[in-house]
Design a protein around this motif. Structure first.
Motif, PDB file in Angstrom:
ATOM      1  N   GLU A 127       0.822  -1.206   0.000  1.00 32.44           N
ATOM      2  CA  GLU A 127       0.000   0.000   0.000  1.00 32.44           C
ATOM      3  C   GLU A 127       0.857   1.258   0.000  1.00 32.44           C
ATOM      4  OE1 GLU A 127      -2.757  -0.108   3.197  1.00 32.44           O
ATOM      5  OE2 GLU A 127      -3.787  -1.901   2.483  1.00 32.44           O
TER       6      GLU A 127
ATOM      7  N   GLU B   4       1.009   3.977  -3.058  1.00 37.24           N
ATOM      8  CA  GLU B   4       0.643   5.371  -2.776  1.00 37.24           C
ATOM      9  C   GLU B   4       1.776   6.341  -3.103  1.00 37.24           C
ATOM     10  OE1 GLU B   4      -0.497   5.416   1.273  1.00 37.24           O
ATOM     11  OE2 GLU B   4      -2.357   4.304   0.963  1.00 37.24           O
TER      12      GLU B   4
ATOM     13  N   ALA C 238      -6.037  -0.627  -0.952  1.00 37.64           N
ATOM     14  CA  ALA C 238      -5.293   0.617  -1.163  1.00 37.64           C
ATOM     15  C   ALA C 238      -6.132   1.662  -1.884  1.00 37.64           C
ATOM     16  CB  ALA C 238      -4.018   0.328  -1.956  1.00 37.64           C
TER      17      ALA C 238
ATOM     18  N   THR D   9      -8.831   4.483   2.955  1.00 36.59           N
ATOM     19  CA  THR D   9      -7.376   4.426   3.027  1.00 36.59           C
ATOM     20  C   THR D   9      -6.781   5.773   2.646  1.00 36.59           C
ATOM     21  OG1 THR D   9      -7.439   2.092   2.395  1.00 36.59           O
ATOM     22  CG2 THR D   9      -5.327   3.218   2.188  1.00 36.59           C
TER      23      THR D   9
END
Length: 257
Positions: free
Chosen positions: A89, A93, A117, A122
């Protein structure tokens, strides 16, 4: 189009997809430290940040428009644990380039990690992520496959086929009996007869490029030590395979090293 050029001294390559340049890596094995701790009793500090920064350096160096992962993005074969979910994740990102993931034998539930994600709950956002099954994906004149299963016919129609899974290594010895094991590239032409009967194949005499593992904590196949390959079409499907070290040193035929 179709060129795949290893980056000197790195377990990664740049692929010319025609309209894009792709950074290609194999066998990321996110969260492996947790598995080493619980399965083998080996205490290894997390290298997640180091791996993430390594990917970013390579993306900049390659001036890449896309990241392609040749399978085993995750490490757990079953459901992904917290460490690898968190690592993936955070990595996604941090990226701005699209990502293509070819599923490997360790990626059974990688889609759930990506969906988490993407979740509104999130923090942050992730780029476009495309996941394809183990039979692979073709982008331009380059085919991408993990290597634990047979490639799709469309993949075999590419000029170059990139593969992971084996984590190729060579064992080198010196005059006094000392030895060391190093990660290696394996390259050679695919043998058409090995793939006869596969559906949808438009043969283009492709070159196979077997990638070293990106993650340096995983083991591998000692390709010059009479070790059996893991891939179902190797070694029969590879003609005149040659090994190269990460620094570009050509070792010659892998069977004669």
């Amino acid at each position: 189009m179709g060129r795949v050029d290893p980056i000197p001294d790195e377990p990664a390559a740049v692929a010319d997809l025609g309209d894009e340049r792709a950074l290609v890596i194999a066998d990321y094995h996110a969260g492996i430290e947790q598995a080493l701790r619980y399965e083998n009793g080996v205490e290894v500090s997390s290298r997640a940040e180091r791996r993430r920064e390594h990917v970013h350096r390579l993306l900049r160096r390659a001036k890449a428009d896309r990241l392609v992962v040749l399978g085993d993005f995750m490490h757990s074969i079953g459901g992904p644990g917290g460490a690898e979910r968190g690592e993936i994740e955070v990595l996604l990102e941090s990226l701005s380039t699209p990502v293509t993931i070819v599923k490997g034998n360790h990626d059974g539930d990688v889609e759930s990690v990506i969906e988490q994600a993407r979740s509104p709950r999130t923090p942050g956002s992730i780029p476009e992520v495309t996941v394809t099954d183990g039979s692979g994906r073709r982008l331009g004149d380059v085919g991408f496959v993990h290597g634990h299963s047979w490639p799709d016919g469309e993949v075999l129609g590419a000029r170059t086929v990139c593969m992971g899974h084996e984590h190729p290594r060579v064992r080198l010895t010196d005059e006094v009996g000392g030895s060391r094991v190093e990660r290696a590239w394996l390259r050679g032409r695919l043998v058409r007869e090995t793939f006869e009967g596969r559906t949808g194949v438009s043969w283009n005499d492709p070159e196979l490029v077997v990638f070293p593992a990106f993650n340096d904590l995983v083991g591998g196949t000692w390709i010059n030590a009479d070790q059996e390959f893991l891939c179902p079409f190797l070694p029969d499907g590879l003609a005149d395979g040659e090994a190269y070290l990460l620094d570009g040193t050509r070792l010659g035929s892998y069977v004669d090293i």
